[in-house]
Design a protein around this motif. Structure first.
Motif, PDB file in Angstrom:
ATOM      1  N   ALA A  31      33.047  44.892  39.071  1.00 29.41           N
ATOM      2  CA  ALA A  31      33.738  46.109  38.637  1.00 29.41           C
ATOM      3  C   ALA A  31      33.069  46.690  37.389  1.00 29.41           C
ATOM      4  O   ALA A  31      32.904  47.905  37.277  1.00 29.41           O
ATOM      5  CB  ALA A  31      35.210  45.821  38.382  1.00 29.41           C
ATOM      6  N   ALA A  32      32.661  45.825  36.463  1.00 35.35           N
ATOM      7  CA  ALA A  32      31.983  46.302  35.255  1.00 35.35           C
ATOM      8  C   ALA A  32      30.660  46.977  35.615  1.00 35.35           C
ATOM      9  O   ALA A  32      30.328  48.041  35.078  1.00 35.35           O
ATOM     10  CB  ALA A  32      31.751  45.144  34.284  1.00 35.35           C
ATOM     11  N   PRO A  38      39.316  47.508  37.500  1.00 35.48           N
ATOM     12  CA  PRO A  38      39.933  46.879  38.672  1.00 35.48           C
ATOM     13  C   PRO A  38      41.431  46.653  38.474  1.00 35.48           C
ATOM     14  O   PRO A  38      41.867  46.184  37.436  1.00 35.48           O
ATOM     15  CB  PRO A  38      39.192  45.548  38.794  1.00 35.48           C
ATOM     16  CG  PRO A  38      38.821  45.204  37.384  1.00 35.48           C
ATOM     17  CD  PRO A  38      38.550  46.534  36.704  1.00 35.48           C
ATOM     18  N   ASP A  39      42.211  47.017  39.463  1.00 28.83           N
ATOM     19  CA  ASP A  39      43.639  46.724  39.502  1.00 28.83           C
ATOM     20  C   ASP A  39      43.811  45.662  40.591  1.00 28.83           C
ATOM     21  O   ASP A  39      43.789  45.974  41.784  1.00 28.83           O
ATOM     22  CB  ASP A  39      44.434  47.997  39.827  1.00 28.83           C
ATOM     23  CG  ASP A  39      45.928  47.760  39.904  1.00 28.83           C
ATOM     24  OD1 ASP A  39      46.404  46.705  39.432  1.00 28.83           O
ATOM     25  OD2 ASP A  39      46.630  48.632  40.453  1.00 28.83           O
ATOM     26  N   LEU A  47      39.963  34.851  48.686  1.00 28.80           N
ATOM     27  CA  LEU A  47      39.458  36.183  48.357  1.00 28.80           C
ATOM     28  C   LEU A  47      40.249  36.782  47.222  1.00 28.80           C
ATOM     29  O   LEU A  47      41.381  36.401  46.948  1.00 28.80           O
ATOM     30  CB  LEU A  47      39.487  37.119  49.574  1.00 28.80           C
ATOM     31  CG  LEU A  47      40.838  37.559  50.140  1.00 28.80           C
ATOM     32  CD1 LEU A  47      41.375  38.787  49.441  1.00 28.80           C
ATOM     33  CD2 LEU A  47      40.689  37.848  51.620  1.00 28.80           C
ATOM     34  N   ARG A  48      39.606  37.723  46.535  1.00 26.36           N
ATOM     35  CA  ARG A  48      40.255  38.520  45.497  1.00 26.36           C
ATOM     36  C   ARG A  48      40.007  39.976  45.847  1.00 26.36           C
ATOM     37  O   ARG A  48      38.904  40.341  46.232  1.00 26.36           O
ATOM     38  CB  ARG A  48      39.689  38.189  44.119  1.00 26.36           C
ATOM     39  CG  ARG A  48      39.968  36.748  43.731  1.00 26.36           C
ATOM     40  CD  ARG A  48      39.495  36.433  42.339  1.00 26.36           C
ATOM     41  NE  ARG A  48      40.391  37.086  41.382  1.00 26.36           N
ATOM     42  CZ  ARG A  48      39.976  37.601  40.224  1.00 26.36           C
ATOM     43  NH1 ARG A  48      38.707  37.563  39.884  1.00 26.36           N
ATOM     44  NH2 ARG A  48      40.838  38.167  39.395  1.00 26.36           N
ATOM     45  N   GLN A  49      41.032  40.790  45.718  1.00 32.44           N
ATOM     46  CA  GLN A  49      40.929  42.200  46.090  1.00 32.44           C
ATOM     47  C   GLN A  49      41.513  43.066  44.984  1.00 32.44           C
ATOM     48  O   GLN A  49      42.576  42.755  44.440  1.00 32.44           O
ATOM     49  CB  GLN A  49      41.679  42.450  47.393  1.00 32.44           C
ATOM     50  CG  GLN A  49      41.699  43.913  47.815  1.00 32.44           C
ATOM     51  CD  GLN A  49      42.367  44.090  49.166  1.00 32.44           C
ATOM     52  OE1 GLN A  49      42.015  43.389  50.105  1.00 32.44           O
ATOM     53  NE2 GLN A  49      43.299  45.011  49.263  1.00 32.44           N
ATOM     54  N   ALA A  50      40.818  44.156  44.669  1.00 29.14           N
ATOM     55  CA  ALA A  50      41.293  45.077  43.646  1.00 29.14           C
ATOM     56  C   ALA A  50      41.035  46.512  44.079  1.00 29.14           C
ATOM     57  O   ALA A  50      40.068  46.794  44.785  1.00 29.14           O
ATOM     58  CB  ALA A  50      40.581  44.823  42.325  1.00 29.14           C
ATOM     59  N   THR A  51      41.912  47.390  43.636  1.00 27.15           N
ATOM     60  CA  THR A  51      41.651  48.817  43.724  1.00 27.15           C
ATOM     61  C   THR A  51      40.835  49.151  42.496  1.00 27.15           C
ATOM     62  O   THR A  51      41.188  48.752  41.381  1.00 27.15           O
ATOM     63  CB  THR A  51      42.970  49.613  43.706  1.00 27.15           C
ATOM     64  OG1 THR A  51      43.784  49.165  44.792  1.00 27.15           O
ATOM     65  CG2 THR A  51      42.717  51.085  43.823  1.00 27.15           C
TER      66      THR A  51
END
Length: 127
Positions: A31-32, A38-39, A47-51
């Motif tokens: 994200a950076a 990231p939300d 898994l990891r998921q972000a908007t």
């Protein structure tokens, strides 16, 4: 799990263009690099998921702990259609313009899923 995922490769970064090497790292590190905030929506073992919101660009960013999980997620996403940016242990989902801009920052391979339910799917949840 079906092995016949129908995906059309749009670009893979090996054409000699200026696409950066495919990024790696945690969801926060990616994200950076993508210059987004990231939300976190899912924080599971597999898994990891972000908007991700970065200016006018919005997309979903998903990181995986293993290649099998990533392949299964992408296989299921094929049912929905859409445009995906695929890295070594991550996938980004968004509109074609958002994904093209993101590829300039993260590298990766742009794929269009075949989709049996029409295009325009810009999010994916795997429970």
């Amino acid at each position: 799990m079906g092995a016949g995922v129908l995906l059309m490769v749009v670009g893979c970064g090996s054409r000699g263009d200026d696409t950066p090497r495919t990024a790696s790292g945690s969801l926060e590190q990616l994200a950076a690099k993508a210059r987004c905030r990231p939300d976190i929506q899912t924080d599971a073992a597999e898994l990891r998921q972000a908007t991700c919101v970065g200016g006018a660009r919005n997309y979903i960013l998903v990181t995986f702990t293993n290649a099998r999980g990533q392949a299964e997620w992408l296989d299921e996403a094929n049912d929905y259609g859409g445009t995906y940016l695929v890295g070594g242990s991550w996938i980004a989902v968004g509109g074609a313009d958002d994904i093209a801009a993101l590829r300039d920052r993260l590298g990766g391979t742009v794929v269009d899923a075949a989709g049996r339910h029409g295009g325009g799917h810009h999010g994916h949840r795997m429970g």
